[in-house]
Design a protein around this motif. Structure first.
Motif, PDB file in Angstrom:
ATOM      1  N   LEU A   1     -42.924  60.079  75.708  1.00 60.14           N
ATOM      2  CA  LEU A   1     -43.204  60.019  77.137  1.00 60.14           C
ATOM      3  C   LEU A   1     -42.708  61.330  77.758  1.00 60.14           C
ATOM      4  N   GLY A   2     -43.534  61.917  78.621  1.00 63.54           N
ATOM      5  CA  GLY A   2     -43.131  63.173  79.244  1.00 63.54           C
ATOM      6  C   GLY A   2     -41.833  63.009  80.023  1.00 63.54           C
ATOM      7  N   ASP A   3     -41.749  61.885  80.729  1.00 66.52           N
ATOM      8  CA  ASP A   3     -40.582  61.662  81.570  1.00 66.52           C
ATOM      9  C   ASP A   3     -39.905  60.356  81.137  1.00 66.52           C
ATOM     10  N   GLU A   4     -38.962  60.492  80.247  1.00 67.26           N
ATOM     11  CA  GLU A   4     -38.286  59.291  79.727  1.00 67.26           C
ATOM     12  C   GLU A   4     -37.111  58.953  80.639  1.00 67.26           C
ATOM     13  N   SER A   5     -37.340  58.071  81.572  1.00 65.82           N
ATOM     14  CA  SER A   5     -36.262  57.732  82.516  1.00 65.82           C
ATOM     15  C   SER A   5     -35.442  56.542  82.047  1.00 65.82           C
ATOM     16  N   TYR A   6     -36.119  55.572  81.437  1.00 65.12           N
ATOM     17  CA  TYR A   6     -35.428  54.349  80.994  1.00 65.12           C
ATOM     18  C   TYR A   6     -35.798  54.046  79.556  1.00 65.12           C
ATOM     19  N   ARG A   7     -34.794  53.788  78.775  1.00 69.10           N
ATOM     20  CA  ARG A   7     -35.035  53.482  77.351  1.00 69.10           C
ATOM     21  C   ARG A   7     -35.054  51.957  77.188  1.00 69.10           C
ATOM     22  N   LEU A   8     -36.165  51.464  76.666  1.00 74.29           N
ATOM     23  CA  LEU A   8     -36.376  50.017  76.612  1.00 74.29           C
ATOM     24  C   LEU A   8     -36.581  49.530  75.179  1.00 74.29           C
ATOM     25  N   ALA A   9     -36.203  48.276  74.966  1.00 75.17           N
ATOM     26  CA  ALA A   9     -36.543  47.609  73.706  1.00 75.17           C
ATOM     27  C   ALA A   9     -37.506  46.477  74.034  1.00 75.17           C
ATOM     28  N   PHE A  10     -38.436  46.247  73.136  1.00 71.49           N
ATOM     29  CA  PHE A  10     -39.454  45.212  73.326  1.00 71.49           C
ATOM     30  C   PHE A  10     -39.198  44.093  72.329  1.00 71.49           C
ATOM     31  N   VAL A  11     -39.224  42.854  72.814  1.00 70.25           N
ATOM     32  CA  VAL A  11     -38.975  41.706  71.945  1.00 70.25           C
ATOM     33  C   VAL A  11     -40.174  40.764  71.997  1.00 70.25           C
ATOM     34  N   GLY A  12     -40.785  40.558  70.860  1.00 70.80           N
ATOM     35  CA  GLY A  12     -41.948  39.676  70.796  1.00 70.80           C
ATOM     36  C   GLY A  12     -43.136  40.379  70.184  1.00 70.80           C
ATOM     37  N   VAL A  13     -44.319  39.917  70.562  1.00 72.92           N
ATOM     38  CA  VAL A  13     -45.572  40.514  70.079  1.00 72.92           C
ATOM     39  C   VAL A  13     -46.304  41.065  71.296  1.00 72.92           C
ATOM     40  N   PRO A  14     -46.887  42.266  71.174  1.00 71.10           N
ATOM     41  CA  PRO A  14     -47.499  42.893  72.361  1.00 71.10           C
ATOM     42  C   PRO A  14     -48.637  42.102  72.980  1.00 71.10           C
ATOM     43  N   CYS A  15     -48.950  42.506  74.190  1.00 67.53           N
ATOM     44  CA  CYS A  15     -50.050  41.894  74.945  1.00 67.53           C
ATOM     45  C   CYS A  15     -51.326  42.668  74.604  1.00 67.53           C
ATOM     46  N   TYR A  16     -51.967  42.299  73.514  1.00 69.67           N
ATOM     47  CA  TYR A  16     -53.113  43.077  73.039  1.00 69.67           C
ATOM     48  C   TYR A  16     -54.361  43.008  73.923  1.00 69.67           C
ATOM     49  N   PRO A  17     -54.606  41.894  74.638  1.00 76.34           N
ATOM     50  CA  PRO A  17     -55.843  41.863  75.436  1.00 76.34           C
ATOM     51  C   PRO A  17     -55.899  42.971  76.497  1.00 76.34           C
ATOM     52  N   ILE A  18     -54.737  43.422  76.964  1.00 80.17           N
ATOM     53  CA  ILE A  18     -54.727  44.557  77.916  1.00 80.17           C
ATOM     54  C   ILE A  18     -53.688  45.569  77.407  1.00 80.17           C
ATOM     55  N   PHE A  19     -53.795  45.885  76.143  1.00 81.04           N
ATOM     56  CA  PHE A  19     -52.726  46.643  75.472  1.00 81.04           C
ATOM     57  C   PHE A  19     -52.406  47.953  76.197  1.00 81.04           C
ATOM     58  N   ARG A  20     -53.436  48.741  76.477  1.00 80.92           N
ATOM     59  CA  ARG A  20     -53.184  50.044  77.090  1.00 80.92           C
ATOM     60  C   ARG A  20     -52.549  49.868  78.480  1.00 80.92           C
ATOM     61  N   ARG A  21     -53.141  49.001  79.266  1.00 84.64           N
ATOM     62  CA  ARG A  21     -52.645  48.802  80.628  1.00 84.64           C
ATOM     63  C   ARG A  21     -51.219  48.248  80.618  1.00 84.64           C
ATOM     64  N   PHE A  22     -50.996  47.334  79.699  1.00 84.65           N
ATOM     65  CA  PHE A  22     -49.658  46.738  79.580  1.00 84.65           C
ATOM     66  C   PHE A  22     -48.625  47.841  79.336  1.00 84.65           C
ATOM     67  N   THR A  23     -48.932  48.744  78.440  1.00 88.24           N
ATOM     68  CA  THR A  23     -47.996  49.832  78.121  1.00 88.24           C
ATOM     69  C   THR A  23     -47.838  50.783  79.303  1.00 88.24           C
ATOM     70  N   GLU A  24     -48.970  51.049  79.954  1.00 88.03           N
ATOM     71  CA  GLU A  24     -48.922  51.975  81.100  1.00 88.03           C
ATOM     72  C   GLU A  24     -48.032  51.446  82.218  1.00 88.03           C
ATOM     73  N   MET A  25     -48.047  50.134  82.390  1.00 89.09           N
ATOM     74  CA  MET A  25     -47.233  49.561  83.485  1.00 89.09           C
ATOM     75  C   MET A  25     -45.760  49.935  83.319  1.00 89.09           C
ATOM     76  N   PHE A  26     -45.354  50.215  82.101  1.00 92.69           N
ATOM     77  CA  PHE A  26     -43.972  50.647  81.841  1.00 92.69           C
ATOM     78  C   PHE A  26     -43.873  52.173  81.848  1.00 92.69           C
ATOM     79  N   SER A  27     -44.800  52.812  81.130  1.00 98.43           N
ATOM     80  CA  SER A  27     -44.680  54.269  80.998  1.00 98.43           C
ATOM     81  C   SER A  27     -44.858  54.976  82.343  1.00 98.43           C
ATOM     82  N   GLU A  28     -45.697  54.426  83.217  1.00 96.26           N
ATOM     83  CA  GLU A  28     -45.903  55.068  84.530  1.00 96.26           C
ATOM     84  C   GLU A  28     -44.615  55.121  85.341  1.00 96.26           C
TER      85      GLU A  28
END
Lengths: 438, 389
Positions: A268-295
């Motif tokens: 990530l260009g701007d790593e402000s918060y370091r997060l851990a993910f627990v579970g299985v990703p939300c694949y139906p909106i995988f890209r958007r799901f990730t963006e909601m955090f990376s943005e």
């Protein structure tokens, strides 16, 4: 310096590109096998025994990966509806239902065509594996071999020091010998122990590199996104486990990640918060799901998914090639046991990650489809929050079923989570300033 | 004095009174028999569904209690779980969280993805030990019985530690004898259900079985020895009712009122309610190695459920055998809400019943459902269609 920069440019992103190519080539091989009418070995990511099945030249199919692909390609709903029309409940695992649709439609899949099974080999790492294989047993009348791997009885595994480990190992080893006999009868090929040594050594090389990759993500900024890049790595780790191409892929990945850490290039260009993910990703909106955090500067530096879905690669284990079957059994026992622990006792494992990965927050994502992973998440979160002061987010959806994914609601929760992280950081900054002033 | 009845004069009451008491005990989420057992200084082992080798706990003087959820709201447990889960895992945790049930050891089994999480969840919430008994999930390996014997030996050591008492082979043999008698009596009860279903109401039969999971087994045997001949002596004759098998109660239990509703509409001549308490289908017997005998019985002489895969026991064929064995004319095919194995099995069961020409009714249940008008209507329509077809 100029040459170095050029090399660097080529290197960054190589693993993602190459991972995609390898997975596509793997599906092309499966499509060819289907067209040739060759039967495949159907296996699962937690204890695939790819190393053994490859020695019988069986094409290996991972139905979990097939189902996941339907979700990331946004066609999962078509498959789910097909299986529900056939009689399956909306409340069962979406992976199972997508696969049922693939089976009913003679292997039709967005990545090509999936060959029919000639054998199913599974472990008990997930109980639904067993129910799933029963479906193939009924549809295709194939042999189903369950390799039963006793898990940790109480608490988390101490590895070989677990009570009763020797007896459990004898049980797993005996089952592997029986599996080999079944494969010999099925394929008409004699078991080749030297080929097993070869596939095990490739798996060891892969494992060494895999663990190094996870370790490198402790750096700041983290060189890969544990959610998006991590899913690509897991795809290759499972599909190509026990192959030279798989070993080379991960060795090259380490080379790329080492370069990125050397040059301070984060996922990530701007790593402000370091997060851990627990579970299985939300694949139906995988890209958007990730963006909601990376943005919002949220970088996924680790995940429980990279443990339990890696087939034991996360665990520091290498095979003893002088006794390959026993050693394969031992690796399977340790790996599957570890995978189960990382799902049931995620709180203990996360606790060890907090400092190692300098976590700012933890995101729990329980899903409708998978009760193995999801059942204990709320309670584990409660227990961890009593021991450690780390903010967390609990957001439910699914890995397959878009009917239970509410993007707007999710976004609200995620935004509130980041507001909390920001406020916390501000408070901490203020109190540190006060401290310095004093 | 036993724990079945506080006054201990139950043998002097009428059969109807005793059956009412049985039903009250089973419906009571505070598990009064277990509380009375504890008051005498006894220790309690809670085992989650489906099968557990209770003889090992019994031999150590502990009370093995079948954890089968309860008809109550999971007020304390709700926050410890997510949304997409069956009710039984929540209410099973609720019982000790709410103080209704106090355990000294909790044992879960790898029967499903939700249940396998329970030992970890209990260990985070209670100080007493909590563990998984790894019943084998490959029933077809030549090494399975050997493995299971070792697993039972491991469990025995853990039980001994909690009970603070070492077990001998003779202790185990004595317990096996008690449980063999219990199995025989329960088979007798089910024979009565099959042969003269009008003498035993579905809810009474259910309560009599359920009490096995909350009474010292000697007391349960005594109760059955008292009740069974009295049931058999009842008169009456068969009414024009459909004989049904109820399938789908292997883990989460139908609420008592649902059992009543079904029992009013038809004769339940066989079922899988609390099948774990009746899992071994024959005597274990007296042998040199009792743990081996228990292990062998589980693998070789046992019933079936959606959570045990055995190549020799295709479940749809086992269901058809149950239907034929009970001379049933139809099947109520239920599954608990959110129960992955139950819902998956339902598809195969329905297909095989269809192919065999056995009428069936597909439904979902939840242990704390309170409205039965929908299912009552479904049942009435189903039964009328059969009777007037």
């Amino acid at each position: 310096m100029e040459r170095q920069s050029e090399g660097l440019e080529e290197l960054v992103g190589r693993a993602s590109r190459r991972g995609g190519e390898l997975v596509r080539a793997w599906y092309a091989d499966l499509t060819q096998a289907a067209e040739d009418g060759r039967g495949a070995a159907y296996v699962f990511v937690m204890g695939s025994l790819n190393e053994l099945l490859l020695t019988f030249d069986l094409p290996v199919v991972f139905p979990e990966v097939n189902s996941l692909q339907t979700a990331v390609r946004r066609v999962a709903h078509e498959y789910l509806e097909r299986a529900e029309d056939y009689g399956y409940s909306p409340d069962i695992c979406g992976y199972v239902k997508a696969d049922v649709a693939v089976q009913l439609d003679r292997g039709k899949h967005p990545m090509g065509r999936i060959p029919k099974p000639s054998i199913a080999v599974l472990t008990n790492a997930c109980n639904t594996y067993i129910k799933w294989a029963e479906i193939w047993e009924r549809l295709h009348h194939i042999p189903v071999v369950t390799v039963d791997v006793p898990g940790t009885r109480e608490g988390v595994t101490k590895g070989r020091a677990d009570a009763g480990f020797a007896e459990d190992l004898r049980y797993v080893t005996a089952q592997l010998h029986e599996l080999i006999a079944t494969c010999e009868a099925l394929t008409g090929k004699r078991f080749d122990v030297d080929r097993l040594r070869q596939t095990l050594s490739y798996a060891d090389r892969m494992g060494r590199a895999y663990r190094r990759a996870l370790e490198l993500n402790r750096r700041t900024p983290a060189p890969f996104n544990a959610l998006t890049d991590g899913t690509v790595y897991l795809g290759v780790a499972n599909a190509l486990r026990g192959t030279e191409a798989g070993a080379v892929y991960f060795e090259e990945l380490v080379e790329e990640l080492e370069h990125k850490t050397t040059y301070g290039i984060g996922a990530l260009g701007d790593e402000s918060y370091r997060l851990a993910f627990v579970g299985v990703p939300c694949y139906p909106i995988f890209r958007r799901f990730t963006e909601m955090f990376s943005e919002q500067g949220g970088a996924y530096v680790g995940s429980s998914y990279l443990w339990f879905a890696s087939g034991g690669l996360n665990r520091d284990f290498e095979h003893d090639l002088s006794r390959p079957i026993e050693s394969l059994a031992e690796g399977l026992l340790l790996g599957v046991r570890d995978a189960m622990d990382s799902m049931f006792h995620h709180d203990r494992l996360l606790e060890s990650m907090i400092d190692l990965y300098q976590l700012d927050g933890i995101v729990y994502h329980p899903i409708k489809s998978c009760r193995t992973v999801s059942t204990g998440l709320a309670d584990g979160r409660r227990a961890l929050s009593e021991r450690r002061d780390v903010p967390s987010l609990f957001v439910e959806s699914d890995m397959m079923d878009r009917r239970v994914v509410s993007e707007a609601q999710m976004k609200n929760r995620i935004d509130a989570f980041f507001e909390g992280l920001a406020a916390r950081r501000k408070r901490r900054g203020a109190s540190m300033a006060e401290e310095v002033a004093r | 004095m036993g724990v079945f009845d506080e006054a201990d004069d139950w043998r002097e009451r009428t059969l109807e009174d005793v059956l009412l008491h049985c039903r009250d005990l089973v419906e009571d989420p505070t598990f009064p028999t277990v509380a009375r057992f504890r008051e005498t200084g006894g220790k309690v082992l809670g085992h989650f569904q489906v099968y557990f080798p209770e003889e090992i706990a019994h031999a150590a003087g502990m009370l093995p209690v079948k954890l089968r959820g309860a008809p109550l709201d999971p007020d304390h447990a709700e926050s410890r779980f997510g949304s997409y889960l069956c009710s039984i895992v929540k209410t099973t945790l609720e019982l000790p969280l709410a103080g209704h049930l106090k355990l000294d050891l909790f044992v879960s089994h790898p029967i499903c993805d939700a249940a396998r999480n329970l030992a970890a969840i209990f260990s985070r919430n209670f100080a007493h030990p909590s563990q998984i008994l790894y019943l084998p999930q490959n029933a077809n390996s030549s090494h399975t019985v050997t493995y299971l014997r070792a697993e039972y030996a491991r469990l025995q050591a853990d039980v001994e530690a909690v009970a603070e008492r070492a077990l001998t082979h003779e202790d185990l043999r004595a317990s096996i004898a008690v449980f063999d008698e219990n199995r025989r009596l329960l088979r007798e009860l089910y024979a009565l259900k099959r042969e003269r279903p009008w003498v035993v109401a579905a809810e009474d039969a259910y309560a009599l079985v359920a009490l096995a999971g909350m009474l010292p087994r000697e007391e349960h045997n005594e109760l059955l020895r008292w009740v069974l001949p009295r049931l058999a002596a009842r008169g009456g004759k068969a009414e024009d009712r459909v004989r049904v098998v109820f399938e789908g109660g292997f883990c989460e239990q139908p609420p008592f009122d649902l059992v009543r509703v079904i029992g009013r509409a038809c004769y339940v001549v066989d079922d899988d309610w609390l099948i774990g308490l009746r899992y071994l289908t024959d005597d274990v017997g007296r042998t040199d190695d009792p743990l081996h005998a228990l292990a062998e019985a589980y693998i070789e002489r046992s019933s079936y459920s959606p959570v045990q895969h055995d190549l020799r026991k295709p479940k749809e064929e086992m269901l058809l055998a149950r239907v034929r064995g009970a001379d049933a004319g139809a099947v109520i095919l239920a599954a608990a809400k959110m129960c992955e194995p139950g819902l998956e099995e339902q598809v195969a069961y329905a297909q095989s019943l269809e192919a065999a020409g056995v009428p069936f009714l597909v439904t979902e249940l939840e242990e704390n459902m309170t409205s039965f008008s929908g299912i009552e209507l479904q049942l009435e329509t189903f039964v009328e269609n059969l009777l007037f077809a």
